[in-house]
Design an enzyme around this catalytic site. Structure first.
Site, PDB file in Angstrom:
ATOM      1  N   ARG A  40       0.822  -1.220   0.000  1.00  0.00           N
ATOM      2  CA  ARG A  40       0.000   0.000   0.000  1.00  0.00           C
ATOM      3  C   ARG A  40       0.856   1.270   0.000  1.00  0.00           C
ATOM      4  O   ARG A  40       0.495   2.265  -0.623  1.00  0.00           O
ATOM      5  CB  ARG A  40      -0.914   0.021   1.224  1.00  0.00           C
ATOM      6  CG  ARG A  40      -1.861  -1.169   1.297  1.00  0.00           C
ATOM      7  CD  ARG A  40      -3.276  -0.741   0.969  1.00  0.00           C
ATOM      8  NE  ARG A  40      -4.231  -1.814   1.154  1.00  0.00           N
ATOM      9  CZ  ARG A  40      -5.012  -1.938   2.225  1.00  0.00           C
ATOM     10  NH1 ARG A  40      -4.942  -1.040   3.196  1.00  0.00           N
ATOM     11  NH2 ARG A  40      -5.871  -2.914   2.318  1.00  0.00           N
TER      12      ARG A  40
ATOM     13  N   ASP B 155     -16.360   8.488   8.165  1.00  0.00           N
ATOM     14  CA  ASP B 155     -15.205   7.584   8.077  1.00  0.00           C
ATOM     15  C   ASP B 155     -13.937   8.434   8.160  1.00  0.00           C
ATOM     16  O   ASP B 155     -13.948   9.610   7.769  1.00  0.00           O
ATOM     17  CB  ASP B 155     -15.223   6.809   6.746  1.00  0.00           C
ATOM     18  CG  ASP B 155     -14.390   5.526   6.808  1.00  0.00           C
ATOM     19  OD1 ASP B 155     -14.979   4.437   6.890  1.00  0.00           O
ATOM     20  OD2 ASP B 155     -13.133   5.614   6.784  1.00  0.00           O
TER      21      ASP B 155
HETATM   22  C1  LIG Z   1     -14.188  -2.855   7.039  1.00  0.00           C
HETATM   23  S1  LIG Z   1     -14.800  -1.206   6.900  1.00  0.00           S
HETATM   24  C2  LIG Z   1     -16.441  -1.416   7.564  1.00  0.00           C
HETATM   25  C3  LIG Z   1     -17.518  -0.793   6.690  1.00  0.00           C
HETATM   26  C4  LIG Z   1     -18.960  -1.014   7.148  1.00  0.00           C
HETATM   27  N1  LIG Z   1     -19.178  -0.450   8.473  1.00  0.00           N
HETATM   28  C5  LIG Z   1     -19.326  -2.474   7.120  1.00  0.00           C
HETATM   29  O1  LIG Z   1     -19.406  -3.101   8.173  1.00  0.00           O
HETATM   30  O2  LIG Z   1     -19.508  -3.018   6.023  1.00  0.00           O
HETATM   31  C6  LIG Z   1     -13.932  -0.361   8.226  1.00  0.00           C
HETATM   32  C7  LIG Z   1     -13.894   1.148   8.076  1.00  0.00           C
HETATM   33  O3  LIG Z   1     -13.464   1.731   9.307  1.00  0.00           O
HETATM   34  C8  LIG Z   1     -12.744   2.906   8.994  1.00  0.00           C
HETATM   35  N2  LIG Z   1     -11.914   3.335  10.138  1.00  0.00           N
HETATM   36  C9  LIG Z   1     -10.779   2.770  10.614  1.00  0.00           C
HETATM   37  N3  LIG Z   1     -10.277   3.483  11.632  1.00  0.00           N
HETATM   38  C10 LIG Z   1     -11.121   4.541  11.813  1.00  0.00           C
HETATM   39  C11 LIG Z   1     -11.138   5.666  12.708  1.00  0.00           C
HETATM   40  N4  LIG Z   1     -10.183   5.848  13.622  1.00  0.00           N
HETATM   41  N5  LIG Z   1     -12.148   6.548  12.602  1.00  0.00           N
HETATM   42  C12 LIG Z   1     -13.119   6.365  11.680  1.00  0.00           C
HETATM   43  N6  LIG Z   1     -13.150   5.346  10.810  1.00  0.00           N
HETATM   44  C13 LIG Z   1     -12.169   4.441  10.867  1.00  0.00           C
HETATM   45  C14 LIG Z   1     -11.952   2.512   7.755  1.00  0.00           C
HETATM   46  O4  LIG Z   1     -11.518   3.625   7.015  1.00  0.00           O
HETATM   47  C15 LIG Z   1     -12.939   1.613   7.001  1.00  0.00           C
HETATM   48  O5  LIG Z   1     -13.610   2.305   5.986  1.00  0.00           O
END
Ligand SMILES: C[S@@+](CC[C@H](N)C(=O)[O-])C[C@H]1O[C@@H](n2cnc3c(N)ncnc32)[C@H](O)[C@@H]1O
Length: 282
Positions: A41, A149
């Site tokens: 990445r 996000d």
């Molecule tokens: C696997 S996705 C989950 C998406 C959706 N909630 C679902 O369950 O299908 C995890 C998301 O968490 C976000 N994320 C990670 N750390 C974060 C933070 N500190 N604050 C906000 N979002 C965060 C990532 O950018 C990512 O888009």
């Protein structure tokens, strides 16, 4: 391309610096298993910045990088996997909750839902599509969905509301019909549902500028990237943001840990704020 694999090597010390930075900025705990992912990445960014090594890159972020460089670093290290109608039973439960709220409150009242860690938008749009289909009268309510996000790239994609048709795989034809067809192999979220959702960048381990309260909070498959203390603190803060009788929906492999004090489990990965229930009873 394959030829570029191995262009940069990542020493244990460099990996430790990267881990420390993504943890302090985003709360994300990278396990040692994520080493290859980090290399693939971040190599693209090193190349674009014409930097010779990961150490040079972290030095650059610490000393001279812009806010945009810092954001690119975080965007590159998040995992954004998601899909429409993921964990169907949550949407079924939400429907019955909203049906009850609509019966209780005067028509046109405020109704708020927060999708925290919404990735490319499939989760908040599923909420919008599902609820408007079930309750057309919601158009006359003060109904809004906040979707946040930390990753600004996924927020931009989400706001566009355009997806490849392959996203419909596995959905019933009844559900597939909720989407507008682009004609070019794309699908679109219709304006009525898109307008219900506000997408905003927000770091869940930082300050939360919104007031709430929310009738439901979805925070699914986000806490898995955090360590236990970070998870516990976040879930505790969610209980403060929930309305009386509000629900918290979390990922299938998650639990509230030390943040579970204010909640009671009411279904599979579905929690209700206990503190608020007690207050109401008092
Ligand atoms: C696997 S996705 C989950 C998406 C959706 N909630 C679902 O369950 O299908 C995890 C998301 O968490 C976000 N994320 C990670 N750390 C974060 C933070 N500190 N604050 C906000 N979002 C965060 C990532 O950018 C990512 O888009």
């Amino acid at each position: 391309m394959g030829m570029e694999q191995g262009e940069f090597s990542l020493s244990a010390g460099e990996f430790a610096r990267i881990k420390a930075r993504v943890y302090s900025v985003a709360g994300i705990s990278l396990s040692d298993a994520k080493r290859t992912l980090v290399i693939s990445r971040l190599s693209k960014i090193l190349r674009a910045l014409e930097l010779p090594s990961f150490n040079a890159y972290v030095d650059y972020l610490e000393r001279g990088g812009s806010a945009e460089d810092g954001q690119d670093f975080i965007n590159a290290l998040t995992t954004n996997l998601t899909r429409f109608y993921r964990e169907d039973h949550h949407f079924e439960h939400l429907r019955s909750h909203v049906r009850a709220l609509m019966a209780e409150r005067p028509r046109g009242s405020r109704l708020r839902i927060w999708s925290a860690g919404c990735s490319t938008g499939q989760e908040p749009y599923t909420i919008a599509l599902d609820l408007l289909a079930a309750f057309p009268d919601l158009r006359r309510w003060d109904f809004k969905i906040l979707a946040t996000d930390i990753d600004t790239a996924v927020i931009a994609k989400a706001a566009a509301g355009v997806y490849p048709e392959s996203e419909l795989a596995g959905l019933s034809s009844e559900r597939a019909r909720l989407f507008a067809k682009g004609g070019d192999g794309s699908i679109r979220i219709p304006a009525a549902e898109r307008d219900l959702v506000s997408f905003k960048p927000l770091n869940l381990i930082g300050a939360w500028p919104m007031r709430g309260p929310f009738d439901a909070i979805f925070c699914r498959n986000v806490a898995i990237y955090f360590d236990k203390p970070t998870q516990g603190e976040m879930f505790g803060r969610f209980s403060q943001m929930l309305a009386p009788e509000g629900f918290l929906y979390i990922g299938h492999s998650e639990n509230l840990g030390s943040g579970g004090e204010g909640f009671r489990l009411v279904g599979k990965t579905i929690y209700q704020s206990r503190e608020k229930l007690n207050k109401r009873a008092a």
